[in-house]
Design an enzyme around this catalytic site. Structure first.
Site, PDB file in Angstrom:
ATOM      1  N   ASP A  44      -3.449  17.493 -17.736  1.00 43.70           N
ATOM      2  CA  ASP A  44      -3.949  16.136 -17.937  1.00 43.70           C
ATOM      3  C   ASP A  44      -3.600  15.767 -19.379  1.00 43.70           C
ATOM      4  O   ASP A  44      -4.196  16.281 -20.325  1.00 43.70           O
ATOM      5  CB  ASP A  44      -5.465  16.100 -17.698  1.00 43.70           C
ATOM      6  CG  ASP A  44      -6.062  14.705 -17.879  1.00 43.70           C
ATOM      7  OD1 ASP A  44      -5.474  13.898 -18.629  1.00 43.70           O
ATOM      8  OD2 ASP A  44      -7.124  14.430 -17.293  1.00 43.70           O
ATOM      9  N   LYS A  98      -6.575   4.730 -20.280  1.00 50.38           N
ATOM     10  CA  LYS A  98      -6.798   5.023 -21.701  1.00 50.38           C
ATOM     11  C   LYS A  98      -5.625   4.493 -22.539  1.00 50.38           C
ATOM     12  O   LYS A  98      -5.433   3.311 -22.624  1.00 50.38           O
ATOM     13  CB  LYS A  98      -7.021   6.520 -21.891  1.00 50.38           C
ATOM     14  CG  LYS A  98      -7.980   7.134 -20.859  1.00 50.38           C
ATOM     15  CD  LYS A  98      -9.345   6.502 -20.871  1.00 50.38           C
ATOM     16  CE  LYS A  98     -10.252   7.180 -19.862  1.00 50.38           C
ATOM     17  NZ  LYS A  98     -11.434   6.426 -19.532  1.00 50.38           N
ATOM     18  N   ARG A 114       0.834  -1.225   0.000  1.00 56.37           N
ATOM     19  CA  ARG A 114       0.000   0.000   0.000  1.00 56.37           C
ATOM     20  C   ARG A 114       0.860   1.264   0.000  1.00 56.37           C
ATOM     21  O   ARG A 114       0.444   2.309  -0.494  1.00 56.37           O
ATOM     22  CB  ARG A 114      -0.978   0.003   1.193  1.00 56.37           C
ATOM     23  CG  ARG A 114      -1.792   1.290   1.247  1.00 56.37           C
ATOM     24  CD  ARG A 114      -2.931   1.263   2.242  1.00 56.37           C
ATOM     25  NE  ARG A 114      -2.530   0.843   3.575  1.00 56.37           N
ATOM     26  CZ  ARG A 114      -1.920   1.625   4.461  1.00 56.37           C
ATOM     27  NH1 ARG A 114      -1.607   2.871   4.173  1.00 56.37           N
ATOM     28  NH2 ARG A 114      -1.597   1.154   5.655  1.00 56.37           N
ATOM     29  N   TYR A 139     -12.592  16.283 -18.216  1.00 61.78           N
ATOM     30  CA  TYR A 139     -13.387  15.072 -18.032  1.00 61.78           C
ATOM     31  C   TYR A 139     -14.474  15.350 -16.976  1.00 61.78           C
ATOM     32  O   TYR A 139     -14.211  16.018 -15.966  1.00 61.78           O
ATOM     33  CB  TYR A 139     -12.447  13.941 -17.597  1.00 61.78           C
ATOM     34  CG  TYR A 139     -13.154  12.731 -17.088  1.00 61.78           C
ATOM     35  CD1 TYR A 139     -14.033  12.027 -17.904  1.00 61.78           C
ATOM     36  CD2 TYR A 139     -12.954  12.282 -15.793  1.00 61.78           C
ATOM     37  CE1 TYR A 139     -14.698  10.918 -17.431  1.00 61.78           C
ATOM     38  CE2 TYR A 139     -13.604  11.160 -15.308  1.00 61.78           C
ATOM     39  CZ  TYR A 139     -14.485  10.489 -16.137  1.00 61.78           C
ATOM     40  OH  TYR A 139     -15.143   9.396 -15.660  1.00 61.78           O
TER      41      TYR A 139
END
Ligand code: PLP
Length: 395
Positions: free
Chosen positions: A181, A206, A57, A109
């Site tokens: 982005d 993507k 983690r 987005y």
């Protein structure tokens, strides 16, 4: 072998890979924790005296670390942090570095806009949304103390292009951070950090993943900024799982040929569709008539696989056209091997009220295409047969 000066395709195959037992790439370390011979050795890693694996983690797992090295070299960044999704990456980034206030420039987005406009605002963080046409207000917002300017270029779904170098310069002059982005462009076509941006974020779901089978995100930039984001990732538990990291690493090794193929097909399809009697406008930055085409030429080395068609029809006609597609699948994502078609009004921008969509230049007659890895001729034939369904209706 240290790979950092070679070309992008070579770096994306070899960078970061760690051989174990002769493996040509880093195997999957599907383990949550790592054991030590002695407590002293454990403390050396815990206290950072020796590098090593400790707890997954925390991101201290070879499958994660090796992919972070590979990702960083793609954008020529000092470092990278992997996340379980693009939204996880953005959330950590905004919480760590955006608390003075975030300006979101242009279309982003839908999930990003909701995160900023609803969740961040609910924490009392000032958030401003500016359209590209309102860019002259940016200096004023920065003077008032906004700490971060966030934007996509090209944007979704209108493919608007922003001048990364100019915006990074303006933002830095006000002591704020610029964040790009770079999901649509990919590191193959555009490197915002080399143009002066402070940080780059990707939905690796993507093009980096490239096969519509991995959900992941990544932030890249200088170590001092990533050091501020890392504890948020650790304590919000947002790290990418090792198995997914290995799958994503496999995808990144073929990123360059995939994206170059998609660039070529998209340009061919956009050029062939321009002037089609059923199409009002083809929005693609590679077309010479596209607004800011010359800026795209300056800051991009390829124009990507995304385009939007504005059809000469109404919403119903647009849906009819989408439903008639045979090779393109109707789905809201992008960047995969299979070509996808989506109507912004029914998916990515469904949540916006119609007046706001119109203000953003998003019409009911738009269909966004993610050009995949099929033969461009087949994709074009599919689009043409679907467009032919519109004939009786278009003006
Ligand atoms: N950024 C862009 C440009 C996107 O298109 C998306 C998702 O569609 C995201 C960020 C969020 O990424 P994810 O779905 O991996 O959380």
């Amino acid at each position: 072998m240290k790979i950092d000066k070679e070309g992008l395709a070579t770096r994306s195959v070899h960078s970061g890979e760690k051989s174990f037992g002769g493996s040509p790439h880093t195997p999957v370390f599907n383990t949550t924790t790592f054991a030590f011979e002695t407590t002293e050795q454990l403390l050396d890693v815990v206290d950072g005296r020796t590098p090593g694996s400790l707890y997954t983690r925390y991101g201290m797992n070879p499958s994660i670390v090796s992919l972070e090295e590979k990702m960083a070299t793609l954008e020529q960044a000092e470092s990278a942090l992997l996340f379980a999704s693009g939204m996880a990456a953005e959330a950590a980034l905004f919480l760590a570095l955006g608390r003075r206030g975030v300006v979101c420039l242009g279309d982003a987005y839908g999930g990003t806009m909701e995160l900023l406009g609803v969740q961040l605002r609910s924490l009392g963080i000032p958030v401003h949304f500016l359209l590209g046409s309102e860019i002259d207000q940016l200096g004023e917002l920065l003077k008032k103390g906004a700490g971060m300017v966030f934007f996509e270029t090209p944007t979704n779904p209108t493919l608007e292009i922003f001048d990364i170098q100019a915006l990074a310069g303006l933002t830095r002059a006000h002591g704020a951070l610029s964040v790009v982005d770079n999901t649509f462009a990919t590191p193959v076509n555009q490197n915002p950090l080399l143009l002066g941006a402070d940080l780059v974020v990707h939905s690796a779901t993507k093009y980096l993943g490239g096969h519509s089978d991995v959900t992941a995100g990544v932030v890249m930039g200088p170590q001092n900024l990533l050091a501020e984001i890392r504890p948020w990732r650790k304590n919000l538990g947002q790290v990418l799982a090792p198995e997914t990291a290995a799958l994503l690493a496999r995808s990144v090794r073929s990123l360059v040929p995939r994206v170059r193929w998609q660039n070529q097909s998209a340009l061919q399809i956009a050029a062939a569709l321009e002037g089609h009697p059923a199409i009002r406008k083809v929005l693609y930055p590679g077309l010479p008539g596209f607004p800011n085409h010359s800026l795209a030429v300056r800051q991009m080395t390829g124009f990507g696989g995304m385009m939007t068609l504005d059809l000469k029809t109404d919403l119903e006609g647009c849906t009819r056209m989408a439903d008639a597609l045979r090779i393109f699948r109707i789905a809201p994502s992008l960047g995969g091997a299979e070509s996808l078609a989506t109507q912004p009004v029914t998916t990515t921008h469904h949540g916006l009220d119609p007046a706001e969509r119109l203000r953003r230049g998003i019409s009911d007659t738009m269909i966004r295409l993610s050009i995949g890895l099929e033969d461009a001729e087949d994709l074009l034939a599919d689009l043409n047969q679907a467009l032919s369904r519109l004939k009786p209706g278009f003006d």
